[in-house]
Design a protein around this motif. Structure first.
Motif, PDB file in Angstrom:
ATOM      1  N   VAL A 118       1.129  -1.276   0.181  1.00 16.34           N
ATOM      2  CA  VAL A 118      -0.291   0.069   0.172  1.00 16.34           C
ATOM      3  C   VAL A 118       0.816   1.292   0.048  1.00 16.34           C
ATOM      4  O   VAL A 118       0.634   2.433  -0.980  1.00 16.34           O
ATOM      5  N   PHE A 119       2.012   1.285   0.811  1.00 12.12           N
ATOM      6  CA  PHE A 119       2.570   2.496   0.933  1.00 12.12           C
ATOM      7  C   PHE A 119       3.190   2.350   0.069  1.00 12.12           C
ATOM      8  O   PHE A 119       3.691   4.001  -0.764  1.00 12.12           O
ATOM      9  N   PHE A 120       4.271   1.752  -0.532  1.00 13.56           N
ATOM     10  CA  PHE A 120       4.696   1.961  -1.959  1.00 13.56           C
ATOM     11  C   PHE A 120       4.008   2.692  -3.189  1.00 13.56           C
ATOM     12  O   PHE A 120       4.420   3.286  -3.795  1.00 13.56           O
ATOM     13  N   GLY A 121       2.917   1.398  -3.060  1.00 12.68           N
ATOM     14  CA  GLY A 121       1.757   2.413  -4.649  1.00 12.68           C
ATOM     15  C   GLY A 121       1.509   3.195  -3.910  1.00 12.68           C
ATOM     16  O   GLY A 121       1.294   4.280  -4.774  1.00 12.68           O
ATOM     17  N   LEU A 122       1.777   4.290  -2.883  1.00 14.63           N
ATOM     18  CA  LEU A 122       1.589   6.092  -2.494  1.00 14.63           C
ATOM     19  C   LEU A 122       2.384   6.250  -2.652  1.00 14.63           C
ATOM     20  O   LEU A 122       2.502   7.310  -3.678  1.00 14.63           O
ATOM     21  N   GLY A 123       3.494   6.200  -3.017  1.00  9.35           N
ATOM     22  CA  GLY A 123       4.902   6.980  -3.159  1.00  9.35           C
ATOM     23  C   GLY A 123       4.926   6.866  -4.811  1.00  9.35           C
ATOM     24  O   GLY A 123       4.798   7.887  -5.076  1.00  9.35           O
ATOM     25  N   ALA A 124       4.798   6.349  -5.784  1.00 10.38           N
ATOM     26  CA  ALA A 124       4.463   6.264  -7.072  1.00 10.38           C
ATOM     27  C   ALA A 124       3.314   6.870  -7.118  1.00 10.38           C
ATOM     28  O   ALA A 124       3.657   7.199  -8.155  1.00 10.38           O
ATOM     29  N   LEU A 125       2.055   6.931  -6.532  1.00  8.43           N
ATOM     30  CA  LEU A 125       0.935   7.954  -6.945  1.00  8.43           C
ATOM     31  C   LEU A 125       1.546   9.458  -6.734  1.00  8.43           C
ATOM     32  O   LEU A 125       1.241  10.256  -7.560  1.00  8.43           O
ATOM     33  N   GLY A 130       6.130  -7.384 -15.136  1.00  5.86           N
ATOM     34  CA  GLY A 130       6.415  -7.147 -16.975  1.00  5.86           C
ATOM     35  C   GLY A 130       4.794  -6.484 -16.911  1.00  5.86           C
ATOM     36  O   GLY A 130       4.471  -5.379 -18.024  1.00  5.86           O
ATOM     37  N   MET A 131       3.843  -7.641 -16.840  1.00  7.16           N
ATOM     38  CA  MET A 131       2.766  -6.793 -17.315  1.00  7.16           C
ATOM     39  C   MET A 131       2.529  -5.419 -16.869  1.00  7.16           C
ATOM     40  O   MET A 131       0.984  -4.829 -17.252  1.00  7.16           O
ATOM     41  N   GLU A 132       2.700  -5.920 -15.296  1.00  6.22           N
ATOM     42  CA  GLU A 132       2.213  -4.545 -14.419  1.00  6.22           C
ATOM     43  C   GLU A 132       2.495  -2.740 -15.209  1.00  6.22           C
ATOM     44  O   GLU A 132       2.092  -2.172 -15.023  1.00  6.22           O
ATOM     45  N   ASN A 133       3.934  -2.951 -15.466  1.00  2.53           N
ATOM     46  CA  ASN A 133       4.640  -2.123 -15.719  1.00  2.53           C
ATOM     47  C   ASN A 133       3.677  -2.024 -17.396  1.00  2.53           C
ATOM     48  O   ASN A 133       4.496  -0.492 -17.783  1.00  2.53           O
ATOM     49  N   THR A 134       3.921  -2.707 -17.942  1.00  4.30           N
ATOM     50  CA  THR A 134       3.369  -2.146 -19.517  1.00  4.30           C
ATOM     51  C   THR A 134       1.764  -2.081 -19.299  1.00  4.30           C
ATOM     52  O   THR A 134       1.749  -1.026 -19.825  1.00  4.30           O
ATOM     53  N   ILE A 135       1.009  -2.215 -18.073  1.00 11.27           N
ATOM     54  CA  ILE A 135      -0.275  -1.299 -17.861  1.00 11.27           C
ATOM     55  C   ILE A 135       0.095   0.359 -17.863  1.00 11.27           C
ATOM     56  O   ILE A 135      -0.445   1.128 -18.513  1.00 11.27           O
ATOM     57  N   VAL A 136       1.104   0.651 -16.605  1.00 17.59           N
ATOM     58  CA  VAL A 136       1.584   1.893 -16.353  1.00 17.59           C
ATOM     59  C   VAL A 136       2.006   2.141 -17.213  1.00 17.59           C
ATOM     60  O   VAL A 136       1.426   3.902 -17.321  1.00 17.59           O
ATOM     61  N   ASN A 137       3.248   2.010 -18.069  1.00 21.37           N
ATOM     62  CA  ASN A 137       3.555   2.467 -19.124  1.00 21.37           C
ATOM     63  C   ASN A 137       3.178   2.862 -20.292  1.00 21.37           C
ATOM     64  O   ASN A 137       2.816   4.041 -20.690  1.00 21.37           O
ATOM     65  N   PHE A 138       1.448   2.239 -20.581  1.00 21.67           N
ATOM     66  CA  PHE A 138       0.911   2.677 -22.052  1.00 21.67           C
ATOM     67  C   PHE A 138      -0.477   2.052 -22.135  1.00 21.67           C
ATOM     68  O   PHE A 138      -0.761   2.403 -22.745  1.00 21.67           O
ATOM     69  N   LEU A 139      -1.187   2.899 -20.882  1.00 19.77           N
ATOM     70  CA  LEU A 139      -2.152   3.152 -21.030  1.00 19.77           C
ATOM     71  C   LEU A 139      -2.655   4.276 -21.368  1.00 19.77           C
ATOM     72  O   LEU A 139      -3.746   4.487 -21.983  1.00 19.77           O
ATOM     73  N   PRO A 140      -1.990   5.798 -20.615  1.00 19.26           N
ATOM     74  CA  PRO A 140      -2.348   6.786 -21.740  1.00 19.26           C
ATOM     75  C   PRO A 140      -2.143   6.492 -23.676  1.00 19.26           C
ATOM     76  O   PRO A 140      -3.273   6.797 -24.307  1.00 19.26           O
ATOM     77  N   SER A 141      -1.652   5.440 -24.147  1.00 18.84           N
ATOM     78  CA  SER A 141      -1.183   5.415 -25.452  1.00 18.84           C
ATOM     79  C   SER A 141      -2.543   4.519 -25.803  1.00 18.84           C
ATOM     80  O   SER A 141      -2.829   5.152 -27.155  1.00 18.84           O
ATOM     81  N   ALA A 186      -6.376   7.806 -16.217  1.00 17.14           N
ATOM     82  CA  ALA A 186      -6.579   6.442 -16.884  1.00 17.14           C
ATOM     83  C   ALA A 186      -4.732   5.547 -15.577  1.00 17.14           C
ATOM     84  O   ALA A 186      -5.857   4.382 -14.818  1.00 17.14           O
ATOM     85  N   VAL A 187      -3.875   5.979 -15.539  1.00 16.29           N
ATOM     86  CA  VAL A 187      -3.074   5.389 -14.582  1.00 16.29           C
ATOM     87  C   VAL A 187      -3.226   5.847 -13.317  1.00 16.29           C
ATOM     88  O   VAL A 187      -2.701   5.071 -12.511  1.00 16.29           O
ATOM     89  N   THR A 188      -3.731   6.976 -12.988  1.00 20.93           N
ATOM     90  CA  THR A 188      -3.964   7.932 -11.468  1.00 20.93           C
ATOM     91  C   THR A 188      -5.366   6.507 -11.085  1.00 20.93           C
ATOM     92  O   THR A 188      -4.764   5.945  -9.998  1.00 20.93           O
ATOM     93  N   ALA A 189      -6.069   6.240 -12.191  1.00 22.70           N
ATOM     94  CA  ALA A 189      -7.113   5.405 -11.778  1.00 22.70           C
ATOM     95  C   ALA A 189      -6.961   3.947 -11.485  1.00 22.70           C
ATOM     96  O   ALA A 189      -6.786   3.729 -10.676  1.00 22.70           O
ATOM     97  N   TYR A 190      -5.910   3.545 -12.549  1.00 23.20           N
ATOM     98  CA  TYR A 190      -5.384   1.852 -11.657  1.00 23.20           C
ATOM     99  C   TYR A 190      -4.654   2.465 -10.734  1.00 23.20           C
ATOM    100  O   TYR A 190      -4.729   1.090  -9.352  1.00 23.20           O
ATOM    101  N   TRP A 191      -3.287   3.264 -10.254  1.00 22.46           N
ATOM    102  CA  TRP A 191      -2.877   3.511  -9.183  1.00 22.46           C
ATOM    103  C   TRP A 191      -4.130   3.642  -8.064  1.00 22.46           C
ATOM    104  O   TRP A 191      -3.851   2.540  -6.901  1.00 22.46           O
ATOM    105  N   LEU A 192      -5.455   4.429  -8.181  1.00 20.96           N
ATOM    106  CA  LEU A 192      -5.856   4.519  -7.013  1.00 20.96           C
ATOM    107  C   LEU A 192      -6.149   2.953  -6.520  1.00 20.96           C
ATOM    108  O   LEU A 192      -6.431   2.940  -5.295  1.00 20.96           O
ATOM    109  N   ALA A 193      -6.989   2.313  -7.738  1.00 20.36           N
ATOM    110  CA  ALA A 193      -7.471   0.755  -7.705  1.00 20.36           C
ATOM    111  C   ALA A 193      -6.468   0.361  -6.854  1.00 20.36           C
ATOM    112  O   ALA A 193      -6.959  -0.516  -5.731  1.00 20.36           O
TER     113      ALA A 193
END
Length: 392
Positions: free
Chosen positions: A133-140, A221-232, A248-255
């Protein structure tokens, strides 16, 4: 245990920030040095290489200089790297500093995660999900902080903020008392005394470890693909504006963050195997829906669902692996985190290459195929006995 969790969560918050800081200020960094995005790729790759080295060296360092010394050394390295980058040294030195920063947060992440897994005992999933949770908060939050600093022409001071935070963490960890866990924190191997040997992997358990490495390789690899390419994906397939696509990336990290709040409790009640099976099966169905989704808001709903299903996978899978490979917590954890780091770096590069040459939808199909493979491995793991190692 409460004090340990508080410090571990704050440390993970810092590593989450460090994980995304270079990407958050990359355009400004490259503009300052007059470099191209290929050079930016080198910077990120060197950070990833340092992360792998830190993760793989962790078990050996803990045996030689103790867990406390390993953690404090790692934070000291992170402090030096971040403060040096604030000075904007010549480009070759900046690239080396990104490598040192990667080594530092690789050591922090792997040493603290194994410490929590060993100390938590019967509540591992709950404790580790809090770290996530805290790792995700930092990345968010770090990109948000960086954007504010960029808007005010102070982007380089994001590194100073992280450097000072690392220095504070170094001082606190060096003085910290954890009560019953102090001995574990300060312990190091005594070569003059006979110590309990680490269980040796059998042929079957080695095969199982390799399968788990594939799981972590594909998952990250899937998680980083989603984060990096969702906007595209949102821009090219749904014709959304850049501002909407970035949401979309913000929504993904919030979830992800919300899901991680409950993942540990749910996993403990369901058992780790059932939680992983349900999570990967749910993710697979969600991505199948995504393939045929042509509406903007339904795609946002898919992203939120996918974030919830994927939120606890990493933490629970790591605990599940240690449950099936007992007595090797530090070695198993560092190996699997390293496999994840490798997948998180290499696979998005391959997906990006495919998107350039074929279609942006390649990224969704990659996630779909990856989920199929990982779900198959998790279901196959049901056949394995918990006692998969032997002592020597």
């Amino acid at each position: 245990m409460k004090r340990l969790l508080i410090m571990a969560c704050l440390s993970y918050l810092l590593t989450g920030c460090t994980h995304v800081i270079f990407g958050a200020v990359l355009p400004e960094l490259l503009a300052h040095y007059g470099r191209s995005y290929s050079d930016g790729g080198l910077l990120v790759f060197m950070e990833f290489g340092g992360f792998l080295l830190g993760v793989l060296c962790m078990p050996s360092l803990i045996r030689r200089i103790s867990r406390r010394s390993t953690i404090t050394t790692a934070f000291a390295l992170l402090f030096l790297a971040m403060i040096a980058i604030v000075l904007l040294p010549p480009w070759p030195i900046a690239v080396c500093l990104s490598f040192i920063a990667g080594v530092a947060f690789g050591l922090v992440e792997s040493s603290i995660s194994t410490f929590v897994l060993i100390a938590a005992k019967e509540q591992q999933a709950i404790a580790f999900s809090r770290l996530e949770v805290f790792f995700g908060l930092g990345a968010l939050f770090m990109p948000i902080v960086s954007s504010i600093l960029i808007a005010n022409g102070l982007w380089k001071y994001g590194f100073m903020l992280l450097g000072l935070s690392a220095l504070t963490a170094c001082i606190v960890w060096s003085k910290l008392s954890l009560g019953e866990h102090d001995e574990l924190l300060a312990h190091k191997a005594d070569p003059s005394q006979r110590t309990e040997k680490i269980p040796v992997l059998t042929k079957s358990s080695l095969t199982f470890l390799c399968l788990l490495m594939i799981v972590f390789f594909l998952y990250v690899g899937m998680e980083n693909t989603i984060v990096n390419f969702l906007p595209s994906i949102f821009t090219d397939q749904l014709h959304a504006s850049s501002s909407v696509s970035s949401l979309a990336v913000t929504a993904y990290w919030l979830a992800m963050v919300v899901g991680r709040l409950f993942a540990g409790v749910v996993a403990e009640k369901m058992t780790y195997f059932r939680y992983l099976a349900v999570s990967f099966a749910g993710s697979l169905l969600t991505v199948l829906i995504w393939v045929f989704s042509t509406n903007l808001w339904s795609s946002f709903a898919v992203v939120l669902l996918l974030g919830l299903f994927m939120s606890g996978m990493f933490a629970v899978a790591l605990i599940y692996a240690n449950q099936l490979l007992p007595g090797r917590t530090e070695q198993t954890t560092s190996t699997l985190i390293a496999a994840g780091g490798l997948g998180g770096s290499i696979l998005p590069l391959g997906v990006g290459w495919g998107m350039d040459r074929f279609h942006v939808g390649v990224s969704i199909w990659f996630v779909l195929i990856g989920m199929c493979v990982v779900l198959g491995i998790i279901l196959y793991s049901r056949r394995w006995n918990v006692q998969t190692t032997k002592s020597v």
